[in-house]
Design a protein around this motif. Structure first.
Motif, PDB file in Angstrom:
ATOM      1  N   LEU A 207       1.149  -1.557  -0.127  1.00 51.44           N
ATOM      2  CA  LEU A 207      -0.009  -0.110  -0.129  1.00 51.44           C
ATOM      3  C   LEU A 207       0.717   1.094   0.004  1.00 51.44           C
ATOM      4  O   LEU A 207       2.044   1.424   0.880  1.00 51.44           O
ATOM      5  N   SER A 208       0.659   2.044  -0.929  1.00 53.05           N
ATOM      6  CA  SER A 208       1.014   3.417  -1.086  1.00 53.05           C
ATOM      7  C   SER A 208       0.694   4.394   0.666  1.00 53.05           C
ATOM      8  O   SER A 208      -0.082   4.023   0.783  1.00 53.05           O
ATOM      9  N   LEU A 209       1.541   5.412   0.470  1.00 51.61           N
ATOM     10  CA  LEU A 209       0.444   6.438   1.550  1.00 51.61           C
ATOM     11  C   LEU A 209      -0.371   7.289   0.710  1.00 51.61           C
ATOM     12  O   LEU A 209      -1.241   6.565   1.716  1.00 51.61           O
ATOM     13  N   THR A 210      -0.532   7.622   0.214  1.00 54.11           N
ATOM     14  CA  THR A 210      -1.670   8.245  -1.017  1.00 54.11           C
ATOM     15  C   THR A 210      -3.009   6.486  -0.135  1.00 54.11           C
ATOM     16  O   THR A 210      -3.965   7.230   0.275  1.00 54.11           O
ATOM     17  N   GLN A 211      -2.730   5.471  -0.864  1.00 53.23           N
ATOM     18  CA  GLN A 211      -3.973   4.538  -0.642  1.00 53.23           C
ATOM     19  C   GLN A 211      -4.102   4.155   0.880  1.00 53.23           C
ATOM     20  O   GLN A 211      -5.630   4.085   1.495  1.00 53.23           O
ATOM     21  N   THR A 212      -3.127   3.938   1.726  1.00 55.49           N
ATOM     22  CA  THR A 212      -3.302   3.452   2.881  1.00 55.49           C
ATOM     23  C   THR A 212      -4.226   5.246   3.338  1.00 55.49           C
ATOM     24  O   THR A 212      -5.220   5.170   4.683  1.00 55.49           O
ATOM     25  N   ALA A 213      -3.831   6.051   2.918  1.00 55.65           N
ATOM     26  CA  ALA A 213      -5.156   7.250   3.672  1.00 55.65           C
ATOM     27  C   ALA A 213      -6.422   7.450   3.295  1.00 55.65           C
ATOM     28  O   ALA A 213      -7.135   7.476   4.297  1.00 55.65           O
ATOM     29  N   ARG A 214      -6.592   7.376   2.008  1.00 58.46           N
ATOM     30  CA  ARG A 214      -7.861   6.802   1.351  1.00 58.46           C
ATOM     31  C   ARG A 214      -8.397   6.000   2.660  1.00 58.46           C
ATOM     32  O   ARG A 214      -9.488   6.102   2.259  1.00 58.46           O
ATOM     33  N   LEU A 215      -7.580   4.672   2.108  1.00 61.24           N
ATOM     34  CA  LEU A 215      -8.123   3.414   2.474  1.00 61.24           C
ATOM     35  C   LEU A 215      -9.270   3.976   4.650  1.00 61.24           C
ATOM     36  O   LEU A 215      -9.992   3.441   5.009  1.00 61.24           O
ATOM     37  N   VAL A 216      -7.714   4.716   4.682  1.00 65.22           N
ATOM     38  CA  VAL A 216      -8.064   5.301   6.674  1.00 65.22           C
ATOM     39  C   VAL A 216      -8.874   6.051   6.924  1.00 65.22           C
ATOM     40  O   VAL A 216     -10.359   6.224   7.303  1.00 65.22           O
ATOM     41  N   ARG A 217      -9.152   7.406   5.285  1.00 59.81           N
ATOM     42  CA  ARG A 217     -10.210   7.752   5.834  1.00 59.81           C
ATOM     43  C   ARG A 217     -11.872   7.697   5.565  1.00 59.81           C
ATOM     44  O   ARG A 217     -13.214   7.749   5.602  1.00 59.81           O
ATOM     45  N   ARG A 218     -11.832   6.976   4.483  1.00 57.63           N
ATOM     46  CA  ARG A 218     -13.310   5.481   4.346  1.00 57.63           C
ATOM     47  C   ARG A 218     -13.273   4.735   5.353  1.00 57.63           C
ATOM     48  O   ARG A 218     -14.600   5.185   5.422  1.00 57.63           O
ATOM     49  N   ASP A 219     -12.353   3.941   5.786  1.00 60.04           N
ATOM     50  CA  ASP A 219     -13.008   3.459   7.097  1.00 60.04           C
ATOM     51  C   ASP A 219     -13.695   4.517   8.401  1.00 60.04           C
ATOM     52  O   ASP A 219     -14.513   4.767   8.961  1.00 60.04           O
ATOM     53  N   VAL A 220     -12.863   5.379   9.064  1.00 62.56           N
ATOM     54  CA  VAL A 220     -12.628   6.390   9.772  1.00 62.56           C
ATOM     55  C   VAL A 220     -14.931   7.223   9.057  1.00 62.56           C
ATOM     56  O   VAL A 220     -15.020   7.015  10.143  1.00 62.56           O
ATOM     57  N   GLN A 221     -14.924   7.391   8.243  1.00 64.34           N
ATOM     58  CA  GLN A 221     -15.733   8.092   7.696  1.00 64.34           C
ATOM     59  C   GLN A 221     -17.484   7.015   8.039  1.00 64.34           C
ATOM     60  O   GLN A 221     -17.941   7.553   8.816  1.00 64.34           O
ATOM     61  N   ARG A 222     -17.083   5.561   8.006  1.00 71.78           N
ATOM     62  CA  ARG A 222     -18.123   5.125   8.080  1.00 71.78           C
ATOM     63  C   ARG A 222     -17.918   4.732   9.550  1.00 71.78           C
ATOM     64  O   ARG A 222     -19.410   4.637  10.151  1.00 71.78           O
ATOM     65  N   ILE A 223     -17.048   4.576  10.124  1.00 69.01           N
ATOM     66  CA  ILE A 223     -17.500   4.720  12.063  1.00 69.01           C
ATOM     67  C   ILE A 223     -17.596   5.159  12.580  1.00 69.01           C
ATOM     68  O   ILE A 223     -18.602   5.364  13.042  1.00 69.01           O
ATOM     69  N   ALA A 224     -16.998   7.350  11.941  1.00 68.70           N
ATOM     70  CA  ALA A 224     -18.039   8.178  12.984  1.00 68.70           C
ATOM     71  C   ALA A 224     -19.036   8.261  12.139  1.00 68.70           C
ATOM     72  O   ALA A 224     -19.918   8.859  12.957  1.00 68.70           O
ATOM     73  N   ALA A 225     -19.272   7.692  11.481  1.00 74.43           N
ATOM     74  CA  ALA A 225     -20.738   7.965  10.453  1.00 74.43           C
ATOM     75  C   ALA A 225     -22.410   7.211  11.685  1.00 74.43           C
ATOM     76  O   ALA A 225     -23.119   7.561  12.008  1.00 74.43           O
ATOM     77  N   THR A 226     -21.109   6.371  12.504  1.00 78.77           N
ATOM     78  CA  THR A 226     -22.608   5.128  13.040  1.00 78.77           C
ATOM     79  C   THR A 226     -22.849   6.193  14.543  1.00 78.77           C
ATOM     80  O   THR A 226     -24.302   5.815  15.052  1.00 78.77           O
ATOM     81  N   VAL A 227     -22.211   6.648  15.232  1.00 79.11           N
ATOM     82  CA  VAL A 227     -22.816   8.173  15.946  1.00 79.11           C
ATOM     83  C   VAL A 227     -23.036   9.235  15.399  1.00 79.11           C
ATOM     84  O   VAL A 227     -22.905  10.413  16.075  1.00 79.11           O
ATOM     85  N   SER A 228     -22.998   9.336  14.271  1.00 75.24           N
ATOM     86  CA  SER A 228     -23.887  11.038  13.525  1.00 75.24           C
ATOM     87  C   SER A 228     -22.686  11.878  13.152  1.00 75.24           C
ATOM     88  O   SER A 228     -23.023  12.418  13.989  1.00 75.24           O
ATOM     89  N   HIS A 229     -21.348  11.381  13.912  1.00 75.50           N
ATOM     90  CA  HIS A 229     -19.949  12.349  13.337  1.00 75.50           C
ATOM     91  C   HIS A 229     -19.543  12.380  11.647  1.00 75.50           C
ATOM     92  O   HIS A 229     -19.631  11.431  11.950  1.00 75.50           O
ATOM     93  N   ASN A 230     -19.179  13.444  11.398  1.00 77.43           N
ATOM     94  CA  ASN A 230     -18.667  13.879  10.312  1.00 77.43           C
ATOM     95  C   ASN A 230     -17.044  13.716  10.809  1.00 77.43           C
ATOM     96  O   ASN A 230     -16.772  14.688  11.225  1.00 77.43           O
ATOM     97  N   GLN A 231     -16.503  13.120  10.677  1.00 77.94           N
ATOM     98  CA  GLN A 231     -14.882  12.644  10.907  1.00 77.94           C
ATOM     99  C   GLN A 231     -14.517  12.763   9.016  1.00 77.94           C
ATOM    100  O   GLN A 231     -14.363  11.317   8.844  1.00 77.94           O
ATOM    101  N   ARG A 232     -13.690  13.265   8.398  1.00 80.02           N
ATOM    102  CA  ARG A 232     -13.100  12.939   7.337  1.00 80.02           C
ATOM    103  C   ARG A 232     -11.789  13.137   6.996  1.00 80.02           C
ATOM    104  O   ARG A 232     -11.197  13.884   7.491  1.00 80.02           O
ATOM    105  N   PRO A 233     -10.750  12.462   7.908  1.00 81.35           N
ATOM    106  CA  PRO A 233      -8.896  12.547   7.392  1.00 81.35           C
ATOM    107  C   PRO A 233      -9.087  13.024   6.440  1.00 81.35           C
ATOM    108  O   PRO A 233      -9.269  12.414   5.158  1.00 81.35           O
TER     109      PRO A 233
END
Length: 637
Positions: A207-233
């Motif tokens: 995984l490149s740096l950019t690929q890692t960051a995009r996957l983190v972004r997707r996962d964090v957005q999904r997890i944060a959305a479960t408590v109605s929070h907007n967090q997009r790394p």
């Protein structure tokens, strides 16, 4: 403070900091855990790590000095900070454990008691590191926020920080957002939402740096959305070379490979328990993704809404049952470029992912042999950044020689989405799609010939392919062909012909084309100079979020070209351009400050204050704090 040893002469080195025990501002619960988990993960993949916990400002400065003194030219260096951070005058400051409490107006005092994030980066860069990585899980609520009063520094999150060449910066939340320490007071996970998403990916090979960051972004957005929070790394990439945390391709053991091969035999009959067991035996690969998709389908079916009579809406006796998902999938996920779709008109950016995914899953289930539904399900998943599963469905459609799906697979190879980035493989798919007459495949192949990236550069070959794509209605190809003519790449320049192609593209709302037409009228290139007409074209492009068009509108309003002079309106448009990611706008403001009058700077300061990026005096002077605010207002994620 706990500090672990740092061996000398390492090629990959990291300084990891976690601070919970603040003496004068709110304490944190998980920052030290984050640092410990990050340190362990980095050591396991070959980093020499210096770990610092609950450090005072003096201890933190000493650790930074120790760390940088052991860096050698060509090393890869990483700095991770978990704790409190605050933005002041467009710069980010990391808070040590002994930072004093402060009141509004004491910004300078706080700056002297903290560590500037850009100073950390500069100290690393001075040692001539090959790659410098800054990871900040420090976008929590401003610890200096005063209840019912104005806060010191930015109210929320950290400011965007310019990434110099050779550096990669990742934030746990976007500009103006706060990062979750936990999902709730009783969240049992030992780490913050960001760090718990990042750490597993560090060991993912290739995984490149950019690929890692995009996957983190997707996962964090999904997890944060479960408590109605907007967090997009957010991340800012200026690394020109290759960097992966863990080298080598992802391989299955022979036992795992054998387990994966049973999926075709069990796919139709397996229940939830059997699929869950299969996923454990087959942890990677296409069959793993298919099994996950089937498990989601089962879950969706169990919770599907029923009609009052108890009949599934998908199979309603009203007569619309079996055709409903077919039409819904076409309507929600089809694009203008998909000539095989029954109902076209939805651009990729406009897809309602959740609704389209549901409708297209139903369509694929009922009509598995109709390739367009697999393709459109892939597009909907792609839009939701479910890239692995999207690729599965693109491949299903591609097996039926569905050209648009083949082109999409090429795009995933080009940008490294769920597969390693591979320009050569991408072009192979573009060639296949182009042979089948796909407009997007023709356009992407033309780009390779125009730029010489993956093909021997040939403007004539690129022009031929652009024209073929344009015949398929591909608006980007119309614009690109016009640009070749405008630049004289095909021989002598022909502004009139270029303008005709730009107008064809603009008729399909291609914003670059509208902007180019505006420039032609603005500069009198091939047409009589007409600022009023130029302004109307710039407005058209700006309505489609074209940042440079917004800049030109602001510039003309400041000068009174084609419109009534208004520094107030100019500042509004310049602020919009920065918010739309206008790098050219930011560069112009920084390098050509004298081109803008004092009234404009005064109005821009007011706009920047409204957006939370500026807290200084409204004096019309483009000083350091104003320029820092301009940079902070520039959206790049």
């Amino acid at each position: 403070m706990a500090v672990s040893a740092l061996p000398a002469y390492a090629a990959r080195k990291a300084l990891v900091v976690g601070i919970n025990d603040y003496a004068h501002v709110s304490k944190l619960d998980k920052a030290v855990n984050d640092a410990r988990a990050m340190s362990a993960a980095l050591r396991s993949i070959g980093f020499d790590v210096l770990t610092v916990e609950d450090a005072t400002r003096r201890q933190l400065n000493r650790a930074l000095l120790d760390f940088t003194s052991k860096l050698n030219a060509g090393d890869d260096a990483l700095f991770f900070f978990a704790g409190h951070g605050v933005e002041i005058d467009g710069r980010n400051y990391l808070l040590p454990t002994d930072v004093p409490d402060a009141a509004p107006g004491q910004d300078s005092f706080v700056k002297g008691e903290t560590i500037a994030a850009d100073a950390v980066l500069e100290a690393i860069r001075k040692r001539e590191a090959r790659v410098s990585i800054l990871v900040l899980d420090a976008c929590r609520n401003n610890p200096f926020q005063q209840l019912g009063t104005r806060s010191l520094g930015g109210r929320r999150g950290l400011a965007r920080q310019i990434a110099p060449e050779g550096t990669f910066i990742m934030y746990s939340a976007g500009v103006g957002q706060t990062a979750l320490d936990a999902l709730s007071e009783d969240d049992p996970h030992p780490n913050s939402v960001f760090t718990r998403s990042l750490i597993p990916l560090l060991k993912n090979p290739g995984l490149s740096l950019t690929q890692t960051a995009r996957l983190v972004r997707r996962d964090v957005q999904r997890i944060a959305a479960t408590v109605s929070h907007n967090q997009r790394p957010a991340y800012y990439d200026e690394v020109t070379g290759d960097f992966v945390f863990t080298r080598g391709p992802k391989r299955q053991t022979s036992q795992q490979s054998a387990a994966c091969r049973i999926w075709p035999q069990i796919s139709r009959s397996a229940g939830e328990a059997e699929i869950s067991s299969f996923l454990q035996s087959c942890p990677t690969g296409v069959f793993h993704a298919l099994a996950r998709a089937r498990l989601r389908e089962i879950s969706t079916e169990k919770h599907a809404s029923l009609t009052p009579g108890g009949t599934s809406l998908t199979h309603s006796a009203t007569g619309i049952g079996r055709s409903a998902p077919r039409h819904a999938c076409d309507r929600l996920a089809a694009s203008n470029g998909d000539v095989n779709a029954v109902t076209a008109g939805v651009l990729f950016q406009q897809i309602d992912s959740a609704r389209a995914i549901k409708a297209c899953r139903d369509a694929v289930k009922q009509w598995p042999e109709e390739a367009r539904f697999s393709y459109q399900l892939g597009r909907a998943l792609d839009k939701a950044e479910e890239n692995v599963e999207a690729l599965v469905h693109y491949r299903r459609a591609a097996a039926f020689r569905y050209a648009a799906a083949i082109n999409s697979i090429g795009t995933m190879h080009e940008y490294g989405e769920s597969v390693p980035s591979n320009r050569t493989r991408a072009i192979e798919f573009y060639e296949q799609a182009a042979e089948l007459g796909d407009g997007n495949g023709l356009y992407n192949l033309a780009r390779a010939y125009e730029t010489g990236d993956g093909k021997a550069q040939s403007f004539q070959r690129a022009a031929k392919l652009y024209r073929e794509a344009a015949q398929q209605g591909q608006a980007d190809a119309m614009y690109a062909y016009g640009l070749l003519i405008d630049r004289g790449s095909l021989g002598s320049k022909d502004p009139a012909k270029a303008l005709a192609w730009y107008k064809r593209a603009a008729a399909q709302d291609q914003s670059d084309a509208s902007y180019a037409i505006g420039l032609m009228y603005h500069d009198g290139t091939g047409v009589t100079r007409d600022y009023s007409t130029a302004h109307s074209w710039f407005r058209r492009a700006a309505e489609q979020s074209h940042a440079n068009a917004m800049y030109m509108i602001g510039r003309d309003l400041e000068n009174g070209y084609g419109v009534s002079k208004s520094s107030r309106a100019a500042a509004v448009w310049i602020s919009k351009s920065l918010a739309a990611g206008g790098q050219f706008t930011a560069t112009s403001l920084v390098k050509e400050r004298a081109l803008w009058g004092r009234n404009f700077w005064r109005e821009l300061q007011r706009e920047l204050r409204k957006s939370g990026h500026y807290s200084g005096r409204i004096d019309g002077q483009p000083g350091p704090s104003t320029i820092a605010a301009v940079r902070a207002a520039l959206r790049t994620d």
